[in-house]
Design an enzyme around this catalytic site. Structure first.
Site, PDB file in Angstrom:
ATOM      1  N   ARG A  99      -2.124  -8.301 -21.210  1.00  0.00           N
ATOM      2  CA  ARG A  99      -3.087  -7.547 -22.128  1.00  0.00           C
ATOM      3  C   ARG A  99      -2.128  -6.782 -23.235  1.00  0.00           C
ATOM      4  O   ARG A  99      -2.797  -6.678 -24.540  1.00  0.00           O
ATOM      5  CB  ARG A  99      -3.966  -6.676 -21.683  1.00  0.00           C
ATOM      6  CG  ARG A  99      -5.001  -7.232 -20.662  1.00  0.00           C
ATOM      7  CD  ARG A  99      -6.010  -6.331 -19.995  1.00  0.00           C
ATOM      8  NE  ARG A  99      -6.757  -5.548 -21.168  1.00  0.00           N
ATOM      9  CZ  ARG A  99      -7.893  -5.902 -21.850  1.00  0.00           C
ATOM     10  NH1 ARG A  99      -8.305  -7.050 -21.713  1.00  0.00           N
ATOM     11  NH2 ARG A  99      -8.339  -4.994 -22.696  1.00  0.00           N
ATOM     12  N   ASP A 122      -9.290   0.739 -25.322  1.00  0.00           N
ATOM     13  CA  ASP A 122      -9.558   0.789 -24.151  1.00  0.00           C
ATOM     14  C   ASP A 122      -9.373   2.121 -23.370  1.00  0.00           C
ATOM     15  O   ASP A 122      -8.407   3.100 -23.956  1.00  0.00           O
ATOM     16  CB  ASP A 122      -8.810  -0.070 -23.170  1.00  0.00           C
ATOM     17  CG  ASP A 122      -9.098  -1.531 -23.458  1.00  0.00           C
ATOM     18  OD1 ASP A 122     -10.461  -1.753 -23.707  1.00  0.00           O
ATOM     19  OD2 ASP A 122      -8.354  -2.592 -23.292  1.00  0.00           O
ATOM     20  N   PRO A 141       0.909  -1.095  -0.158  1.00  0.00           N
ATOM     21  CA  PRO A 141      -0.041   0.008  -0.099  1.00  0.00           C
ATOM     22  C   PRO A 141       0.935   1.164   0.029  1.00  0.00           C
ATOM     23  O   PRO A 141       0.437   2.262  -0.222  1.00  0.00           O
ATOM     24  CB  PRO A 141      -0.824  -0.085   1.228  1.00  0.00           C
ATOM     25  CG  PRO A 141      -0.478  -1.464   2.020  1.00  0.00           C
ATOM     26  CD  PRO A 141       0.561  -2.167   1.229  1.00  0.00           C
ATOM     27  N   GLU A 163       1.889  -8.275   8.536  1.00  0.00           N
ATOM     28  CA  GLU A 163       2.150  -6.771   8.673  1.00  0.00           C
ATOM     29  C   GLU A 163       2.716  -6.233   7.701  1.00  0.00           C
ATOM     30  O   GLU A 163       3.295  -5.051   7.410  1.00  0.00           O
ATOM     31  CB  GLU A 163       2.908  -6.682   9.995  1.00  0.00           C
ATOM     32  CG  GLU A 163       1.847  -6.650  11.189  1.00  0.00           C
ATOM     33  CD  GLU A 163       0.453  -5.770  11.099  1.00  0.00           C
ATOM     34  OE1 GLU A 163       0.796  -4.604  10.627  1.00  0.00           O
ATOM     35  OE2 GLU A 163      -0.489  -6.193  11.669  1.00  0.00           O
TER      36      GLU A 163
HETATM   37  N1  SAM Z   1       0.882  -3.195   7.621  1.00  0.00           N
HETATM   38  C1  SAM Z   1       0.993  -2.921   6.085  1.00  0.00           C
HETATM   39  C2  SAM Z   1       0.635  -1.479   5.863  1.00  0.00           C
HETATM   40  O1  SAM Z   1      -0.054  -0.931   6.575  1.00  0.00           O
HETATM   41  O2  SAM Z   1       1.098  -0.656   5.033  1.00  0.00           O
HETATM   42  C3  SAM Z   1      -0.319  -3.601   5.357  1.00  0.00           C
HETATM   43  C4  SAM Z   1       0.020  -5.032   5.374  1.00  0.00           C
HETATM   44  S1  SAM Z   1      -1.065  -6.101   4.327  1.00  0.00           S
HETATM   45  C5  SAM Z   1      -2.330  -6.485   5.777  1.00  0.00           C
HETATM   46  C6  SAM Z   1      -0.298  -7.230   3.874  1.00  0.00           C
HETATM   47  C7  SAM Z   1       0.341  -7.387   2.509  1.00  0.00           C
HETATM   48  O3  SAM Z   1      -0.925  -7.219   1.611  1.00  0.00           O
HETATM   49  C8  SAM Z   1       1.092  -6.270   1.967  1.00  0.00           C
HETATM   50  O4  SAM Z   1       2.362  -6.442   2.421  1.00  0.00           O
HETATM   51  C9  SAM Z   1       0.857  -6.081   0.518  1.00  0.00           C
HETATM   52  O5  SAM Z   1       1.836  -7.014  -0.080  1.00  0.00           O
HETATM   53  C10 SAM Z   1      -0.496  -6.270   0.491  1.00  0.00           C
HETATM   54  N2  SAM Z   1      -1.291  -5.434   0.169  1.00  0.00           N
HETATM   55  C11 SAM Z   1      -2.246  -4.775   1.149  1.00  0.00           C
HETATM   56  N3  SAM Z   1      -2.857  -3.710   0.602  1.00  0.00           N
HETATM   57  C12 SAM Z   1      -2.256  -3.645  -0.426  1.00  0.00           C
HETATM   58  C13 SAM Z   1      -2.576  -2.543  -1.783  1.00  0.00           C
HETATM   59  N4  SAM Z   1      -3.391  -1.504  -1.387  1.00  0.00           N
HETATM   60  N5  SAM Z   1      -1.818  -2.421  -2.601  1.00  0.00           N
HETATM   61  C14 SAM Z   1      -0.978  -3.585  -2.937  1.00  0.00           C
HETATM   62  N6  SAM Z   1      -0.809  -4.604  -1.958  1.00  0.00           N
HETATM   63  C15 SAM Z   1      -1.323  -4.494  -1.025  1.00  0.00           C
END
Ligand code: SAM
Length: 229
Positions: A154, A169, A89, A116
């Site tokens: 794609r 697209d 994220p 996490e």
């Molecule tokens: N503690 C992290 C934070 O707040 O940034 C979130 C961890 S999340 C529960 C677990 C995993 O989900 C992340 O390491 C990532 O690989 C994936 N993930 C969660 N949200 C995402 C997003 N918006 N975009 C891409 N990957 C995401």
């Protein structure tokens, strides 16, 4: 030909999707190769541990550096250097420009987090493009990895049945959403198809579509129009 390695703790969550439709056909045609790598197999302890408690305390578990480093090194040793993409994220939000960029690579490696997230040294010690799906938190990176994979695949020449469709697209022409589409019947529950689409006049259809695309973009996404900045 695009080669993609997806590092995940849950390969079975990805398997069904990549075997279906366009991605499945692209693999059968030899235009796409997808390798699922369960990085738990690179853990060296008896219990195949991939996570541990965070230094400094706090809730949740953190993905350990070692199994992920070993998995990445192994993939690159066996297959060659990869464009490495870490799903998080905290990354830059995925868009069509990233998809186009990734589609020109020979080999991608996508790393899916869980819990996490990652020990920070995974970021520090390896070179990543960090990608997010948007401002929300998923439980794992698998859905984000599939979004990166499919949006890039794609755009690899020969993967889509109709080459033209990717060009039409949304976002393919910088700054425009796609125009509206209609199919048979010409009247459905009292709703009709615009006359021009039934006219057989291809030039008029093109003009109508271009106008509709611009109107739709102006209404819904004025921020992406080229003259909006
Ligand atoms: N503690 C992290 C934070 O707040 O940034 C979130 C961890 S999340 C529960 C677990 C995993 O989900 C992340 O390491 C990532 O690989 C994936 N993930 C969660 N949200 C995402 C997003 N918006 N975009 C891409 N990957 C995401």
């Amino acid at each position: 030909m695009l080669e993609v390695h997806i590092l995940t703790l849950f390969p079975e969550a990805i398997k069904a999707y990549i075997g279906t439709s366009i991605l499945g056909r692209a693999q059968a045609d030899g235009k796409l190769a997808i390798h699922l790598v369960d990085f738990r197999q690179f853990s060296t302890d008896r219990h195949r541990t991939v996570d541990d408690r965070p230094f400094g305390g706090g809730p949740g578990m953190v993905l350990k550096a070692e199994p992920i480093f070993t998995a990445v090194e192994q993939v690159e040793q066996n297959h060659g250097p990869c464009r490495k993409i870490l799903l998080t994220p905290a990354g830059q939000v995925l868009n069509q420009d990233f998809a186009a960029d990734f589609s020109t690579e020979e080999r991608l490696l996508l790393l899916c987090g869980r819990y996490e997230g990652f020990d920070e040294r995974i970021r520090q010690g390896l070179e990543w493009t960090e990608i997010s799906l948007g401002d929300f938190v998923l439980s794992g990176g698998e859905i984000a990895a599939l979004a990166v994979l499919e949006s890039a695949a794609r755009l690899v020449p020969g993967i889509l049945g109709h080459e033209e469709s990717a060009k039409q697209d949304s976002f393919a022409k910088p700054g425009l959403l796609d125009h509206p589409h209609f199919t048979r019947p010409a009247v459905f529950r009292g709703m009709t198809v615009p006359e021009v689409l039934l006219s057989g006049d291809h030039q008029a259809v093109e003009v109508w579509r271009a106008e509709q695309a611009r109107k739709r973009t102006l209404k819904r996404r004025p921020d992406i129009l080229p003259d909006s900045n």
